[in-house]
Design an enzyme around this catalytic site. Structure first.
Site, PDB file in Angstrom:
ATOM      1  N   TRP A  44      37.823  15.579   4.569  1.00  0.00           N
ATOM      2  CA  TRP A  44      36.917  14.727   5.352  1.00  0.00           C
ATOM      3  C   TRP A  44      37.676  14.306   6.610  1.00  0.00           C
ATOM      4  O   TRP A  44      38.651  13.545   6.518  1.00  0.00           O
ATOM      5  CB  TRP A  44      36.526  13.500   4.528  1.00  0.00           C
ATOM      6  CG  TRP A  44      35.856  12.342   5.192  1.00  0.00           C
ATOM      7  CD1 TRP A  44      36.292  11.050   5.225  1.00  0.00           C
ATOM      8  CD2 TRP A  44      34.576  12.334   5.870  1.00  0.00           C
ATOM      9  NE1 TRP A  44      35.391  10.241   5.870  1.00  0.00           N
ATOM     10  CE2 TRP A  44      34.328  11.007   6.283  1.00  0.00           C
ATOM     11  CE3 TRP A  44      33.639  13.315   6.173  1.00  0.00           C
ATOM     12  CZ2 TRP A  44      33.171  10.631   6.981  1.00  0.00           C
ATOM     13  CZ3 TRP A  44      32.487  12.950   6.867  1.00  0.00           C
ATOM     14  CH2 TRP A  44      32.261  11.629   7.256  1.00  0.00           C
ATOM     15  N   SER A  46      37.848  12.068   8.841  1.00  0.00           N
ATOM     16  CA  SER A  46      37.288  10.719   8.934  1.00  0.00           C
ATOM     17  C   SER A  46      37.536  10.078  10.296  1.00  0.00           C
ATOM     18  O   SER A  46      38.668  10.016  10.776  1.00  0.00           O
ATOM     19  CB  SER A  46      37.973   9.871   7.846  1.00  0.00           C
ATOM     20  OG  SER A  46      37.883   8.496   8.124  1.00  0.00           O
ATOM     21  N   GLY A  47      36.474   9.553  10.884  1.00  0.00           N
ATOM     22  CA  GLY A  47      36.623   8.812  12.143  1.00  0.00           C
ATOM     23  C   GLY A  47      37.386   7.516  11.922  1.00  0.00           C
ATOM     24  O   GLY A  47      38.166   7.078  12.772  1.00  0.00           O
ATOM     25  N   PHE A  48      37.168   6.917  10.764  1.00  0.00           N
ATOM     26  CA  PHE A  48      37.859   5.672  10.436  1.00  0.00           C
ATOM     27  C   PHE A  48      39.359   5.907  10.348  1.00  0.00           C
ATOM     28  O   PHE A  48      40.168   5.151  10.910  1.00  0.00           O
ATOM     29  CB  PHE A  48      37.326   5.128   9.103  1.00  0.00           C
ATOM     30  CG  PHE A  48      38.025   3.902   8.624  1.00  0.00           C
ATOM     31  CD1 PHE A  48      37.674   2.649   9.088  1.00  0.00           C
ATOM     32  CD2 PHE A  48      39.075   3.987   7.709  1.00  0.00           C
ATOM     33  CE1 PHE A  48      38.331   1.509   8.659  1.00  0.00           C
ATOM     34  CE2 PHE A  48      39.741   2.861   7.270  1.00  0.00           C
ATOM     35  CZ  PHE A  48      39.364   1.622   7.745  1.00  0.00           C
ATOM     36  N   ASP A  58      37.369   1.315  14.352  1.00  0.00           N
ATOM     37  CA  ASP A  58      36.449   2.463  14.317  1.00  0.00           C
ATOM     38  C   ASP A  58      35.115   2.055  14.954  1.00  0.00           C
ATOM     39  O   ASP A  58      34.116   1.846  14.267  1.00  0.00           O
ATOM     40  CB  ASP A  58      36.269   2.880  12.845  1.00  0.00           C
ATOM     41  CG  ASP A  58      35.388   4.104  12.680  1.00  0.00           C
ATOM     42  OD1 ASP A  58      35.182   4.841  13.664  1.00  0.00           O
ATOM     43  OD2 ASP A  58      34.892   4.316  11.552  1.00  0.00           O
ATOM     44  N   ASP A  85      33.372  14.270  10.504  1.00  0.00           N
ATOM     45  CA  ASP A  85      32.651  13.017  10.710  1.00  0.00           C
ATOM     46  C   ASP A  85      32.327  12.909  12.203  1.00  0.00           C
ATOM     47  O   ASP A  85      33.182  12.569  13.011  1.00  0.00           O
ATOM     48  CB  ASP A  85      33.574  11.865  10.265  1.00  0.00           C
ATOM     49  CG  ASP A  85      32.959  10.500  10.474  1.00  0.00           C
ATOM     50  OD1 ASP A  85      31.773  10.431  10.859  1.00  0.00           O
ATOM     51  OD2 ASP A  85      33.666   9.499  10.232  1.00  0.00           O
ATOM     52  N   ARG A 159      23.206  11.201   7.744  1.00  0.00           N
ATOM     53  CA  ARG A 159      23.691   9.988   7.065  1.00  0.00           C
ATOM     54  C   ARG A 159      22.840   8.803   7.490  1.00  0.00           C
ATOM     55  O   ARG A 159      22.737   8.521   8.681  1.00  0.00           O
ATOM     56  CB  ARG A 159      25.155   9.775   7.456  1.00  0.00           C
ATOM     57  CG  ARG A 159      25.712   8.384   7.220  1.00  0.00           C
ATOM     58  CD  ARG A 159      27.210   8.419   7.435  1.00  0.00           C
ATOM     59  NE  ARG A 159      27.796   7.115   7.626  1.00  0.00           N
ATOM     60  CZ  ARG A 159      29.105   6.912   7.760  1.00  0.00           C
ATOM     61  NH1 ARG A 159      29.952   7.932   7.720  1.00  0.00           N
ATOM     62  NH2 ARG A 159      29.579   5.683   7.940  1.00  0.00           N
ATOM     63  N   HIS A 190      24.957   5.608   2.528  1.00  0.00           N
ATOM     64  CA  HIS A 190      26.148   4.767   2.559  1.00  0.00           C
ATOM     65  C   HIS A 190      25.782   3.342   2.168  1.00  0.00           C
ATOM     66  O   HIS A 190      24.688   2.869   2.468  1.00  0.00           O
ATOM     67  CB  HIS A 190      26.767   4.791   3.964  1.00  0.00           C
ATOM     68  CG  HIS A 190      28.243   4.514   3.977  1.00  0.00           C
ATOM     69  ND1 HIS A 190      29.029   4.572   2.845  1.00  0.00           N
ATOM     70  CD2 HIS A 190      29.090   4.170   4.982  1.00  0.00           C
ATOM     71  CE1 HIS A 190      30.277   4.284   3.162  1.00  0.00           C
ATOM     72  NE2 HIS A 190      30.346   4.040   4.448  1.00  0.00           N
TER      73      HIS A 190
HETATM   74  C1  SPV Z   1      34.827   7.338   7.831  1.00  0.00           C
HETATM   75  O1  SPV Z   1      35.704   7.554   6.974  1.00  0.00           O
HETATM   76  O2  SPV Z   1      35.052   7.418   9.054  1.00  0.00           O
HETATM   77  C2  SPV Z   1      33.469   6.988   7.413  1.00  0.00           C
HETATM   78  C3  SPV Z   1      33.281   6.357   6.113  1.00  0.00           C
HETATM   79  O3  SPV Z   1      32.565   7.197   8.180  1.00  0.00           O
HETATM   80  S1  SPV Z   1      33.242   4.628   6.377  1.00  0.00           S
HETATM   81  O4  SPV Z   1      34.466   4.244   7.055  1.00  0.00           O
HETATM   82  O5  SPV Z   1      33.124   4.013   5.063  1.00  0.00           O
HETATM   83  O6  SPV Z   1      32.075   4.342   7.188  1.00  0.00           O
HETATM   84 MG    MG Z   2      33.172   7.482  10.140  1.00  0.00          MG
END
Ligand code: SPV
Ligand code: MG
Length: 294
Positions: A44, A46-48, A58, A85, A159, A190
């Site tokens: 994944w 992930s943007g976060f 984020d 993401d 999403r 989510h």
């Molecule tokens: C990410 O991991 O960037 C997500 C999941 O989008 S969350 O941070 O839970 O939104």
């Molecule tokens: Mg994200």
């Protein structure tokens, strides 16, 4: 044209064969390699996690180019299919078209686009400002993604943040159905509730044909057994479980060095330098030196 070797095809087959694919967050080629070695089915991007890597929140501060660069760097160092993401798609449907072209060329297996407005606010923050775009507008983004992909196996995941925004299950179901109608292959639902109830209720009520994706960060009681009992969920994303253990490990190690007045105690508790050499493929350097340095 079907492409049986595309990463999208590989991930689709993995979901079909196992019933539930496990996708681990990664924020660097190193974390991607560790997830691959551990046995996950995919990564994944992930943007976060990438925002955290830059020490930033984020909230759409990390650009598409920065994220895409990291996605490319990860893909170069692993074989696992990667789920990218894309946040909101970095703008409107025109930005989505550009993003799909770029990420598909980079070799991703799947993309996730969320129905929040740009710039977005991270989902799990308490009292985060959560604004969703109109349903028709987001259908346009999904439609744009579907019509832009060249490989029909590239998985387009819509999403919905309806539960995150506090709009309730009915709105989440309406949006999910609308996104499926627009062509989404899968629906990511989510939630930031501390228990699985909200997501379980959504999954039970979902009558669409698109399989569901979850990111159970906020509700860790959602075990694999529980997910399998529910059915309908085909992809589980471990959203920030690469960056959080990394932070735990660094915080403990840094404190230990200063507390002990040296690295002597810590040294025994961490991987030796040789393990990093292994992860860097130092063996290949040695082999190539022998072969080619004349
Ligand atoms: C990410 O991991 O960037 C997500 C999941 O989008 S969350 O941070 O839970 O939104
Ligand atoms: Mg994200």
């Amino acid at each position: 044209m079907m492409n049986s070797t595309s990463k999208g095809n590989i991930l689709r087959r993995r979901m079909a064969e196992t019933g539930l694919a496990h996708v681990m967050a990664a924020h660097s080629p190193l974390s991607a390699r560790l997830a691959e070695a551990a046995g996950f089915d995919g990564l994944w991007a992930s943007g976060f996690e990438l925002s955290a890597l830059y020490g930033l929140p984020d909230v759409s501060l990390v650009t598409m180019t920065q994220h895409l660069d990291m996605v490319r760097a990860m893909i170069e160092r692993v074989d696992l299919p990667l789920v990218a993401d894309l946040d909101t798609g970095f703008g409107n449907a025109l930005n989505v078209i550009h993003a799909i072209e770029q990420y598909e060329r980079a070799g991703v297996a799947a993309v996730v686009i969320e129905d929040k407005s740009f710039p977005k606010v991270t989902s799990l923050a308490a009292d985060g400002r959560q604004e969703l775009v109109r349903i028709a507008e987001f259908q346009g983004k999904i439609d744009a993604a579907i019509k832009t992909r060249k490989d029909p196996d590239l998985i387009v995941i819509a999403r919905t943040e309806a539960l995150i925004a506090g709009l309730g299950e009915a709105e989440a179901l309406t949006r999910a159905a609308a996104y499926q109608e627009a062509g989404a292959d899968m629906i990511l639902i989510h939630s930031k509730q501390k228990t699985p109830d909200e997501v379980e209720s959504f999954v039970r009520a979902w009558t669409g044909s698109a399989p569901i994706v979850i990111v159970p960060t906020a509700y860790p009681e959602m075990t694999v057994d529980r997910v399998k009992r529910l059915g309908k969920i085909k992809l589980m994303i471990y959203g920030n479980h690469a960056i959080r253990p990394a932070v735990t490990a660094m915080q403990q190690a840094f404190a230990t060095i200063l507390r002990d007045g040296g690295i002597h105690n810590l040294d025994k508790a961490i991987v030796p330098v040789e393990e990093i050499f292994r992860l860097q493929d130092m063996d290949a350097v040695k082999r190539n030196e022998k072969k080619f340095l004349r």
